[in-house]
Design an enzyme around this catalytic site. Structure first.
Site, PDB file in Angstrom:
ATOM      1  N   SER A 104       1.620  34.136  37.024  1.00  0.00           N
ATOM      2  CA  SER A 104       0.710  33.262  36.293  1.00  0.00           C
ATOM      3  C   SER A 104       0.817  31.805  36.734  1.00  0.00           C
ATOM      4  CB  SER A 104       0.960  33.422  34.786  1.00  0.00           C
ATOM      5  OG  SER A 104      -0.025  32.799  34.016  1.00  0.00           O
ATOM      6  N   ASP A 243      -5.321  28.488  36.134  1.00  0.00           N
ATOM      7  CA  ASP A 243      -3.933  28.632  36.568  1.00  0.00           C
ATOM      8  C   ASP A 243      -3.887  29.617  37.732  1.00  0.00           C
ATOM      9  OD1 ASP A 243      -4.478  30.946  35.130  1.00  0.00           O
ATOM     10  OD2 ASP A 243      -2.464  31.101  34.294  1.00  0.00           O
ATOM     11  N   ASP A 245      -3.190  32.722  38.241  1.00  0.00           N
ATOM     12  CA  ASP A 245      -3.769  34.066  38.209  1.00  0.00           C
ATOM     13  C   ASP A 245      -5.109  34.118  37.480  1.00  0.00           C
ATOM     14  OD1 ASP A 245      -2.770  33.829  35.580  1.00  0.00           O
ATOM     15  OD2 ASP A 245      -2.370  35.971  35.438  1.00  0.00           O
ATOM     16  N   ASP A 247      -6.130  33.503  34.327  1.00  0.00           N
ATOM     17  CA  ASP A 247      -6.362  33.897  32.935  1.00  0.00           C
ATOM     18  C   ASP A 247      -6.340  32.714  31.976  1.00  0.00           C
ATOM     19  OD1 ASP A 247      -3.647  33.407  32.888  1.00  0.00           O
ATOM     20  OD2 ASP A 247      -3.081  35.347  32.026  1.00  0.00           O
TER      21      ASP A 247
END
Length: 449
Positions: A104, A243, A245, A247
């Site tokens: 993440s 961010d 990733d 999400d």
């Protein structure tokens, strides 16, 4: 349920090469997942594997693939894609599970594994427990004729872009809008610029040149100042930061003022209420600013708090029949459009709301007055954080702090579950009151430690 051995609240995560974040463990993890999925089946299960742009993703992708194939599962390799895209693709491609290799918003030297069910949702506790149990069993390779196969999927990007477009009205356009996109050198680097340009926006892009080591490095939603500066520099109407990733999403208005998840939740809740789209209760977390709670109350919009973590926000929404929730960090859930937190879809919902209400991002937030909030981490010399929080003198200090800010803010303690730390948070409509209350409460925790 017994304590988890490997899984945290959002999969498995840590420093690459240390503990379980190693190639041999991920090989066994893939094999364990494959064995769980093949139980009681005659047909080979299908598992999708996606990843973000960090360099260790290549190693873990190969390890997962080998473990799954050895257990008799077929694999489709998606490559670098946002985490929510894997959730969507798992469902639409009728896969039995989806796996994302990502840490993440963490730096490149961390990595992790997240799982999605066939419905594109995070795994339930029972399935995670079954995988953990299988991890403690020997690695198993099926007979040669039952081995799985692995292929690389070529049309994933197009499928996901069309899914994102379908989350807004068919006639929705961004013509005339100039925006800055910060893709954190992460999984949205190739998709987000393409999507927003297809919708008609003039797009200035930063953080879209991943090299495996620069993900989240001074860019993205954890470094919003870069986005704000670029918005001011090029005279954009707004900026959007994801961010690593994809999400999470944060924004900046036309003056470069940072716009966090609480702000975006307010924009969506107010607009959805006016359009009749809002259902159930809006869900935030313990960290959601008191000012948002008050602003929603003024609009007669019910609001509740869940534990920190989008997993718990999702659970509260499902239990309460709601569709809108999120965290200050930018994890937003629009469950009538996506099964999990999706930065791109959430950004589109905000842009659609602004267009429908004929407002700039800055104007849409004029009715929201957030209060000063601060958190202090008190590190303990000894003793468990939970025991310190439950100590009589600490509880007395907490009650006094809550009385001091009652009707004007909140005071609460959060013991860390992973380190000897108590997080002390106070917020109040007066900065002086907030700081004085915080000093007193954190002092009581230090004295007890």
């Amino acid at each position: 349920m017994s304590a988890r051995k490997y899984f945290g609240t959002d999969g498995i995560r840590g420093r690459v090469g240390q503990g379980v974040i190693s190639a041999d463990f991920v090989l066994r993890l893939g094999n364990a997942l494959g064995r769980v999925l093949t139980q009681g089946r005659s047909k080979r299960p299908l598992v999708l594997i996606g990843k973000d742009t960090r360099i260790s993703g290549y190693m873990f992708e190969a390890a997962l693939e080998a473990g799954l194939v050895a257990a008799g599962a077929d694999v489709q390799l998606i490559g670098p894609m946002p985490t929510p895209a894997i959730a969507f693709l798992t469902s639409t491609l009728r896969a039995d599970a989806g796996v994302v290799i990502s840490a993440s918003h963490n730096p490149h030297y961390d990595n992790g594994i997240k799982f999605f069910s066939a419905e594109g949702e995070k795994l339930d506790d029972a399935t995670e427990a079954a995988i953990e149990a299988a991890l403690d069993e020997p690695f198993h390779t099926v007979e040669s004729e039952r081995l799985g196969k692995a292929i690389r999927t070529r049309d994933a990007i197009g499928r996901y872009i069309e899914f994102c477009k379908a989350s807004v009205a068919r006639g929705f356009t961004l013509h005339g809008l100039k925006m800055v996109l910060d893709c954190a050198h992460g999984a949205t680097y190739h998709i987000a610029p393409m999507l927003f340009r297809e919708l008609g926006a003039e797009v200035v892009v930063i953080g879209a040149a991943p090299d495996g080591l620069n993900i989240n490095a001074g860019v993205g939603s954890t470094h919003i100042d870069n986005l704000a500066a670029k918005v001011r520099e090029c005279g954009a109407h707004l900026g959007i930061a994801f961010d690593g990733d994809g999400d999470r999403v944060l924004m900046a208005d036309d003056q470069g003022n940072p716009v966090d998840g609480d702000d975006l939740l307010y924009v969506l809740a107010r607009s959805w209420q006016a359009s009749g789209r809002l259902t159930g209760t809006v869900v935030g977390t313990l960290m959601t600013n008191y000012g948002l709670e008050q602003a929603l109350a003024a609009l007669h919009i019910p609001f509740q708090r869940a534990k920190v973590g989008d997993r718990y926000v999702h659970q509260a929404l499902v239990e309460g029949g709601g569709t809108l929730g999120g965290e200050t960090s930018g994890h937003l859930l629009c469950l009538d459009r996506a099964s999990t937190g999706d930065g791109i879809v959430s950004a589109l919902q905000v842009l659609e709301a602004l267009g429908r209400d004929r407002q700039s991002l800055r104007d849409a937030l004029t009715s929201l007055s957030k209060v000063p909030q601060k958190t202090v981490n008190v590190r303990l010399d000894g003793g468990a954080a939970k025991a310190i929080v439950e100590a009589a003198n600490v509880q007395q200090a907490l009650q006094q702090a809550q009385a001091a800010v009652r009707g004007r803010g909140r005071a609460f303690l959060r013991p860390s579950g992973t380190e000897p730390v108590v997080r002390v948070t106070v917020e109040a409509d007066d900065a002086g009151l907030m700081q004085d209350t915080l000093d007193r409460l954190s002092g009581a925790v230090r004295d007890a430690a």
